[in-house]
Design a protein around this motif. Structure first.
Motif, PDB file in Angstrom:
ATOM      1  N   GLN A   1      11.893   6.684 -13.607  1.00  0.00           N
ATOM      2  CA  GLN A   1      10.419   6.603 -13.548  1.00  0.00           C
ATOM      3  C   GLN A   1      10.183   5.732 -12.128  1.00  0.00           C
TER       4      GLN A   1
ATOM      5  N   ARG B   1      19.019   3.095 -18.360  1.00  0.00           N
ATOM      6  CA  ARG B   1      19.182   3.312 -19.622  1.00  0.00           C
ATOM      7  C   ARG B   1      17.952   4.382 -20.036  1.00  0.00           C
ATOM      8  N   ALA B   2      18.175   4.878 -21.047  1.00  0.00           N
ATOM      9  CA  ALA B   2      17.455   6.199 -21.674  1.00  0.00           C
ATOM     10  C   ALA B   2      16.115   5.654 -21.527  1.00  0.00           C
ATOM     11  N   GLU B   3      15.641   4.447 -21.558  1.00  0.00           N
ATOM     12  CA  GLU B   3      14.146   3.956 -21.594  1.00  0.00           C
ATOM     13  C   GLU B   3      13.544   3.898 -20.362  1.00  0.00           C
ATOM     14  N   PHE B   4      14.185   4.174 -19.328  1.00  0.00           N
ATOM     15  CA  PHE B   4      13.788   4.110 -17.894  1.00  0.00           C
ATOM     16  C   PHE B   4      13.192   5.994 -17.572  1.00  0.00           C
TER      17      PHE B   4
ATOM     18  N   GLN C   1      11.211   9.268 -17.388  1.00  0.00           N
ATOM     19  CA  GLN C   1       9.964   9.598 -17.452  1.00  0.00           C
ATOM     20  C   GLN C   1       9.758  11.232 -17.920  1.00  0.00           C
ATOM     21  N   GLU C   2       8.724  11.684 -18.004  1.00  0.00           N
ATOM     22  CA  GLU C   2       8.602  13.005 -18.681  1.00  0.00           C
ATOM     23  C   GLU C   2       9.513  14.193 -18.243  1.00  0.00           C
TER      24      GLU C   2
ATOM     25  N   PRO D   1      18.836   8.653 -15.732  1.00  0.00           N
ATOM     26  CA  PRO D   1      19.072   7.611 -16.463  1.00  0.00           C
ATOM     27  C   PRO D   1      20.306   7.492 -17.251  1.00  0.00           C
ATOM     28  N   GLN D   2      20.984   8.673 -17.222  1.00  0.00           N
ATOM     29  CA  GLN D   2      22.426   8.470 -17.774  1.00  0.00           C
ATOM     30  C   GLN D   2      23.619   8.359 -16.686  1.00  0.00           C
TER      31      GLN D   2
END
Length: 133
Positions: free
Chosen positions: A46, A35-38, A40-41, A87-88
Motif C-alpha cells: 500500500q 509482510r502480507a499485512e502491507f 492493498q486490494e 509484500p512477499q
C-alpha cells in the motif's frame, strides 16, 4: 540517547518493523521487511506504507542533528510510485539525502528500492524553528 536508540524506541517504527541501517548528516538508510499485512486490494504494498517509510527516512536525516533548542514540522510531501512493491518480496530500503537545508526550511529526497529496483521516490519539506517553551 543517540539516533539509533530513539529510532528503535519510536512506537510507529516498531509497529511497522523499520530498521535504521545507516545514518549521517548527508544520508540515511532504512530497511523495512515486507509482510502480507502491507498488501492493498491489488496485492501490492500500500502506498501509505511506502510514504511512511520515505518520510521516516527524511525525518531521521534532519531530526537527530537539530539539538534540544530546535524543532521541525513537515510542511509538504510529494510521492511518485514508480513500480509495484511486492509484500512477499525482499525488504524495502529507503535512502534519504538532503536537497537543501537552510536556517528555516529543509527539503529532502527519499528513494525506495526493493531488491535493487526503484519503486518510489518522494520529496519532503520541513519547517525548522526554535522550540517554543
Amino acid at each position: 540517547m543517540d539516533a539509533a536508540e530513539r529510532f528503535a524506541g519510536t512506537p510507529c517504527n516498531r509497529l511497522f518493523g523499520m530498521r535504521l541501517v545507516a545514518r549521517s548528516a548527508t544520508r540515511v538508510e532504512l530497511e523495512l521487511p515486507v509482510r502480507a499485512e502491507f498488501a492493498q486490494e491489488e496485492g501490492v504494498v500500500q502506498g501509505g506504507i511506502l510514504t511512511a517509510l520515505a518520510d521516516t527516512a527524511a525525518v531521521y536525516l534532519l531530526w537527530p542533528d537539530l539539538g534540544p533548542a530546535r524543532s521541525m514540522t513537515g510542511t509538504e510531501c510529494s510521492m511518485h510510485f514508480l513500480a509495484a512493491a511486492a509484500p512477499q518480496g525482499p525488504p524495502l530500503r529507503a535512502t534519504a539525502v538532503p536537497l537543501r537545508i537552510g536556517r528555516t526550511l529543509a527539503v529532502c529526497e527519499s528513494t525506495i528500492e526493493q531488491g535493487g529496483r526503484l519503486v518510489a521516490k518522494g520529496t519532503f519539506s520541513f519547517l525548522l524553528r526554535e522550540r517554543r517553551l
